[in-house]
Design a protein around this motif. Structure first.
Motif, PDB file in Angstrom:
ATOM      1  N   SER A 192       0.808  -1.312  -0.066  1.00 60.99           N
ATOM      2  CA  SER A 192       0.072  -0.091  -0.138  1.00 60.99           C
ATOM      3  C   SER A 192       0.681   1.263   0.076  1.00 60.99           C
ATOM      4  CB  SER A 192      -1.015   0.046   1.101  1.00 60.99           C
ATOM      5  OG  SER A 192      -0.082  -0.002   2.457  1.00 60.99           O
ATOM      6  N   SER A 193       2.046   1.233   0.155  1.00 61.61           N
ATOM      7  CA  SER A 193       3.169   2.398   0.240  1.00 61.61           C
ATOM      8  C   SER A 193       4.379   2.065  -0.154  1.00 61.61           C
ATOM      9  CB  SER A 193       2.470   3.199   1.574  1.00 61.61           C
ATOM     10  OG  SER A 193       3.372   2.659   2.726  1.00 61.61           O
ATOM     11  N   ILE A 197       8.041   1.032  -0.432  1.00 61.49           N
ATOM     12  CA  ILE A 197       8.875   0.210  -1.175  1.00 61.49           C
ATOM     13  C   ILE A 197       7.788  -0.717  -1.985  1.00 61.49           C
ATOM     14  CG2 ILE A 197      10.484  -1.830  -0.934  1.00 61.49           C
ATOM     15  CD1 ILE A 197      11.645  -0.341   1.317  1.00 61.49           C
ATOM     16  N   ARG A 229      -2.810  -3.833   5.079  1.00 62.43           N
ATOM     17  CA  ARG A 229      -4.118  -3.823   5.838  1.00 62.43           C
ATOM     18  C   ARG A 229      -5.245  -2.669   5.534  1.00 62.43           C
ATOM     19  NH1 ARG A 229      -1.050  -2.561  11.182  1.00 62.43           N
ATOM     20  NH2 ARG A 229      -0.111  -1.170   9.667  1.00 62.43           N
ATOM     21  N   SER A 230      -4.506  -1.571   4.844  1.00 61.18           N
ATOM     22  CA  SER A 230      -5.633  -0.588   4.331  1.00 61.18           C
ATOM     23  C   SER A 230      -5.982  -0.777   2.868  1.00 61.18           C
ATOM     24  CB  SER A 230      -4.974   0.698   4.301  1.00 61.18           C
ATOM     25  OG  SER A 230      -3.742   0.612   5.187  1.00 61.18           O
ATOM     26  N   ASP A 261      -3.693  -8.724   7.643  1.00 66.33           N
ATOM     27  CA  ASP A 261      -2.603  -8.370   8.467  1.00 66.33           C
ATOM     28  C   ASP A 261      -1.689  -9.429   8.380  1.00 66.33           C
ATOM     29  OD1 ASP A 261      -1.019  -8.389  10.897  1.00 66.33           O
ATOM     30  OD2 ASP A 261      -2.727  -7.167  11.945  1.00 66.33           O
ATOM     31  N   ASN A 264       7.335  -7.917   1.846  1.00 69.16           N
ATOM     32  CA  ASN A 264       7.808  -6.663   2.228  1.00 69.16           C
ATOM     33  C   ASN A 264       7.183  -6.082   3.388  1.00 69.16           C
ATOM     34  OD1 ASN A 264       8.949  -4.085   1.556  1.00 69.16           O
ATOM     35  ND2 ASN A 264       6.810  -3.731   1.291  1.00 69.16           N
ATOM     36  N   SER A 291      17.353  -5.379   5.868  1.00 66.81           N
ATOM     37  CA  SER A 291      17.301  -4.222   6.396  1.00 66.81           C
ATOM     38  C   SER A 291      19.059  -3.642   6.660  1.00 66.81           C
ATOM     39  CB  SER A 291      16.774  -3.457   7.543  1.00 66.81           C
ATOM     40  OG  SER A 291      17.020  -2.161   8.153  1.00 66.81           O
ATOM     41  N   TYR A 301      14.040  -3.750  16.502  1.00 62.02           N
ATOM     42  CA  TYR A 301      13.901  -3.534  15.159  1.00 62.02           C
ATOM     43  C   TYR A 301      14.978  -4.041  14.158  1.00 62.02           C
ATOM     44  CZ  TYR A 301      13.256  -2.004  10.298  1.00 62.02           C
ATOM     45  OH  TYR A 301      13.369  -1.911   8.856  1.00 62.02           O
ATOM     46  N   LYS A 306      15.405  -7.681  11.753  1.00 63.68           N
ATOM     47  CA  LYS A 306      15.873  -7.498  10.267  1.00 63.68           C
ATOM     48  C   LYS A 306      16.893  -8.530  10.306  1.00 63.68           C
ATOM     49  CE  LYS A 306      12.566  -5.259   8.568  1.00 63.68           C
ATOM     50  NZ  LYS A 306      11.769  -5.727   7.394  1.00 63.68           N
ATOM     51  N   PRO A 349      18.002  -2.721   2.518  1.00 68.81           N
ATOM     52  CA  PRO A 349      18.018  -1.443   2.413  1.00 68.81           C
ATOM     53  C   PRO A 349      18.572  -0.652   3.424  1.00 68.81           C
ATOM     54  CG  PRO A 349      15.880  -1.630   2.234  1.00 68.81           C
ATOM     55  CD  PRO A 349      16.445  -2.909   2.381  1.00 68.81           C
ATOM     56  N   VAL A 395      15.361   4.603   3.497  1.00 64.96           N
ATOM     57  CA  VAL A 395      14.603   4.815   2.412  1.00 64.96           C
ATOM     58  C   VAL A 395      13.330   5.922   2.552  1.00 64.96           C
ATOM     59  CG1 VAL A 395      13.281   3.795   0.454  1.00 64.96           C
ATOM     60  CG2 VAL A 395      14.895   2.449   1.739  1.00 64.96           C
ATOM     61  N   THR A 406      10.312   6.840   2.797  1.00 59.15           N
ATOM     62  CA  THR A 406       8.750   6.243   2.712  1.00 59.15           C
ATOM     63  C   THR A 406       8.099   6.656   3.880  1.00 59.15           C
ATOM     64  OG1 THR A 406       9.189   4.268   3.982  1.00 59.15           O
ATOM     65  CG2 THR A 406       9.648   4.084   1.625  1.00 59.15           C
TER      66      THR A 406
HETATM   67  O1  NJP Z   1       7.504   1.613   4.816  1.00 58.02           O
HETATM   68  P1  NJP Z   1       5.971   1.888   4.638  1.00 58.02           P
HETATM   69  P2  NJP Z   1       8.409   0.988   3.811  1.00 58.02           P
HETATM   70  N1  NJP Z   1       0.054  -6.548   7.904  1.00 58.02           N
HETATM   71  O2  NJP Z   1       5.360   2.285   6.003  1.00 58.02           O
HETATM   72  C1  NJP Z   1       2.434  -2.658   5.457  1.00 58.02           C
HETATM   73  C2  NJP Z   1      11.633  -2.230   5.426  1.00 58.02           C
HETATM   74  N2  NJP Z   1      12.805  -1.209   5.385  1.00 58.02           N
HETATM   75  O3  NJP Z   1       7.952   0.802   2.336  1.00 58.02           O
HETATM   76  O4  NJP Z   1      -0.789  -2.528   6.423  1.00 58.02           O
HETATM   77  C3  NJP Z   1       0.260  -6.146   6.687  1.00 58.02           C
HETATM   78  O5  NJP Z   1       5.711   3.011   3.433  1.00 58.02           O
HETATM   79  C4  NJP Z   1       2.002  -1.390   5.366  1.00 58.02           C
HETATM   80  O6  NJP Z   1       0.646  -1.266   4.962  1.00 58.02           O
HETATM   81  P3  NJP Z   1      -0.600  -1.036   6.020  1.00 58.02           P
HETATM   82  C5  NJP Z   1      10.619  -2.182   6.404  1.00 58.02           C
HETATM   83  O7  NJP Z   1      10.958  -2.984   7.623  1.00 58.02           O
HETATM   84  C6  NJP Z   1      12.280   0.130   5.345  1.00 58.02           C
HETATM   85  O8  NJP Z   1       9.713   1.691   4.198  1.00 58.02           O
HETATM   86  O9  NJP Z   1      -1.714  -0.659   5.153  1.00 58.02           O
HETATM   87  N3  NJP Z   1       0.952  -5.056   5.883  1.00 58.02           N
HETATM   88  C7  NJP Z   1       2.445  -0.697   4.349  1.00 58.02           C
HETATM   89  O10 NJP Z   1       2.169  -1.263   2.977  1.00 58.02           O
HETATM   90  C8  NJP Z   1       9.343  -2.934   5.632  1.00 58.02           C
HETATM   91  O11 NJP Z   1       9.765  -4.447   6.133  1.00 58.02           O
HETATM   92  C9  NJP Z   1      13.610   0.904   5.366  1.00 58.02           C
HETATM   93  O12 NJP Z   1      -0.352  -0.176   7.102  1.00 58.02           O
HETATM   94  C10 NJP Z   1       1.469  -4.272   6.863  1.00 58.02           C
HETATM   95  C11 NJP Z   1       4.009  -1.550   4.505  1.00 58.02           C
HETATM   96  O13 NJP Z   1       3.650  -2.567   5.073  1.00 58.02           O
HETATM   97  C12 NJP Z   1       9.694  -2.604   4.286  1.00 58.02           C
HETATM   98  O14 NJP Z   1      10.944  -2.118   4.212  1.00 58.02           O
HETATM   99  C13 NJP Z   1      14.686   0.626   5.608  1.00 58.02           C
HETATM  100  C14 NJP Z   1       1.466  -4.673   8.343  1.00 58.02           C
HETATM  101  C15 NJP Z   1       4.853  -0.526   5.063  1.00 58.02           C
HETATM  102  O15 NJP Z   1       5.163   0.417   4.350  1.00 58.02           O
HETATM  103  C16 NJP Z   1       8.669  -1.675   3.702  1.00 58.02           C
HETATM  104  O16 NJP Z   1       8.584  -0.499   4.630  1.00 58.02           O
HETATM  105  C17 NJP Z   1      15.036  -0.700   5.754  1.00 58.02           C
HETATM  106  C18 NJP Z   1       0.757  -5.793   8.846  1.00 58.02           C
HETATM  107  N4  NJP Z   1       0.567  -5.957  10.126  1.00 58.02           N
HETATM  108  C19 NJP Z   1      14.002  -1.681   5.837  1.00 58.02           C
HETATM  109  N5  NJP Z   1       2.140  -3.656   8.916  1.00 58.02           N
HETATM  110  C20 NJP Z   1      13.037   2.311   5.226  1.00 58.02           C
HETATM  111  N6  NJP Z   1      12.264   2.983   4.807  1.00 58.02           N
HETATM  112  O17 NJP Z   1      14.150   3.239   5.540  1.00 58.02           O
HETATM  113  C21 NJP Z   1       2.517  -2.842   7.852  1.00 58.02           C
HETATM  114  O18 NJP Z   1      16.202  -0.962   6.200  1.00 58.02           O
HETATM  115  N7  NJP Z   1       2.194  -3.150   6.812  1.00 58.02           N
END
Ligand code: NJP
Length: 224
Positions: free
Chosen positions: A11-12, A14, A34-35, A57, A84, A136, A148, A152, A178, A181, A183
């Motif tokens: 949904s957002s 990566i 989830r959204s 979820d 992801n 990560s 956290y 990872k 990564p 990022v 986001t």
């Molecule tokens: O973050 P964000 P990223 N069940 O918040 C979903 C890793 N990472 O793209 O459920 C199902 O924009 C959430 O959707 P929603 C990080 O650990 C990041 O940066 O609707 N889905 C959204 O689509 C993660 O593993 C950085 O809230 C669930 C998505 O996950 C991955 O990159 C650095 C959920 C999160 O999108 C993607 O994160 C790094 C659930 N219980 C690793 N909870 C960084 N941004 O710097 C959340 O090293 N989501």
């Protein structure tokens, strides 16, 4: 036939960037988070003939199980899975952190990943498919605290072992790791860090490698 890819956390950030790139490259997509609303607008952007979305979820086995069932009902196969979805809770250090928040984070980052793997592997086995997960650089660099970061490192350890398991039937397994990022993972924008597009490029690089070549880990860090 085009490849079918399931993306969690689509949904957002990566996941979203990877969905858009994969769609441009002709993959068919099952997009989950989830959204509902951001997923639905992403499906509209991609085209409902190429993608559909399901809310779930990842930390709930039954919900994730229904997702996989419906993905197979719709497309009949899975060639790639991008596990992801993940979450990072800012913690005031291990002495002062909230154990309940840790548990919820670990449920998503660890158990959610394991449920996704357990449920999709039988389908990936059928296609000699590819399991990709978002790890990560956290734990090597300061990012969202020790718990956290440790979650990872679990992803990295699981990925290294799962790659061996999957190689027994010519499947492939990749950990994308990564650094920071830009986001919604952060409250403040991080425009000088990696763009989600950079991570999407890495995911598609791994998928597009020749079947004989398993890209096992990709580390990305911002230059500045
Ligand atoms: O973050 P964000 P990223 N069940 O918040 C979903 C890793 N990472 O793209 O459920 C199902 O924009 C959430 O959707 P929603 C990080 O650990 C990041 O940066 O609707 N889905 C959204 O689509 C993660 O593993 C950085 O809230 C669930 C998505 O996950 C991955 O990159 C650095 C959920 C999160 O999108 C993607 O994160 C790094 C659930 N219980 C690793 N909870 C960084 N941004 O710097 C959340 O090293 N989501």
């Amino acid at each position: 036939t085009s490849k079918v890819m399931l993306i969690t956390g689509a949904s957002s950030g990566i996941g979203r960037a990877t969905a858009l790139k994969a769609a441009r490259e002709g993959l068919q997509l099952v997009l989950t988070a989830r959204s509902a609303a951001p997923l639905e607008s992403l499906v509209q952007e991609i085209g409902a003939d190429k993608a559909f979305s399901l809310t779930s979820d990842v930390s709930k086995f039954d919900e994730q199980s229904k997702v996989v069932e419906q993905a197979i009902d719709r497309f009949g196969r899975l060639d790639a899975v991008f596990a992801n979805a993940g979450t990072g809770v800012d913690q005031p250090g291990t002495e002062n952190g909230d154990p309940e928040e840790w548990r919820q984070m670990l449920d998503v980052n660890i158990m959610g990943l394991l449920w996704t793997a357990k449920l999709t592997l039988p389908h990936l086995r059928a296609t000699k498919g590819h399991f990709i997960m978002t790890g990560s650089q956290a734990g090597r660099i300061a990012l969202k605290g020790s718990i956290y970061g440790a979650s990872k490192w679990f992803v990295r350890g699981f990925g290294a072992n799962l790659a061996e398991e999957m190689a027994e039937w010519d499947g492939r397994c990749t950990v994308i790791a990564p650094g920071m990022v830009n986001t919604e993972f952060f409250d403040e924008p991080k425009p000088d860090k990696l763009d989600p597009q950079d991570v999407a490029d890495a995911v598609l690089f791994a998928i597009n490698a020749e079947p004989r070549c398993n890209v096992r880990e990709i580390f990305l860090t911002p230059t500045f």
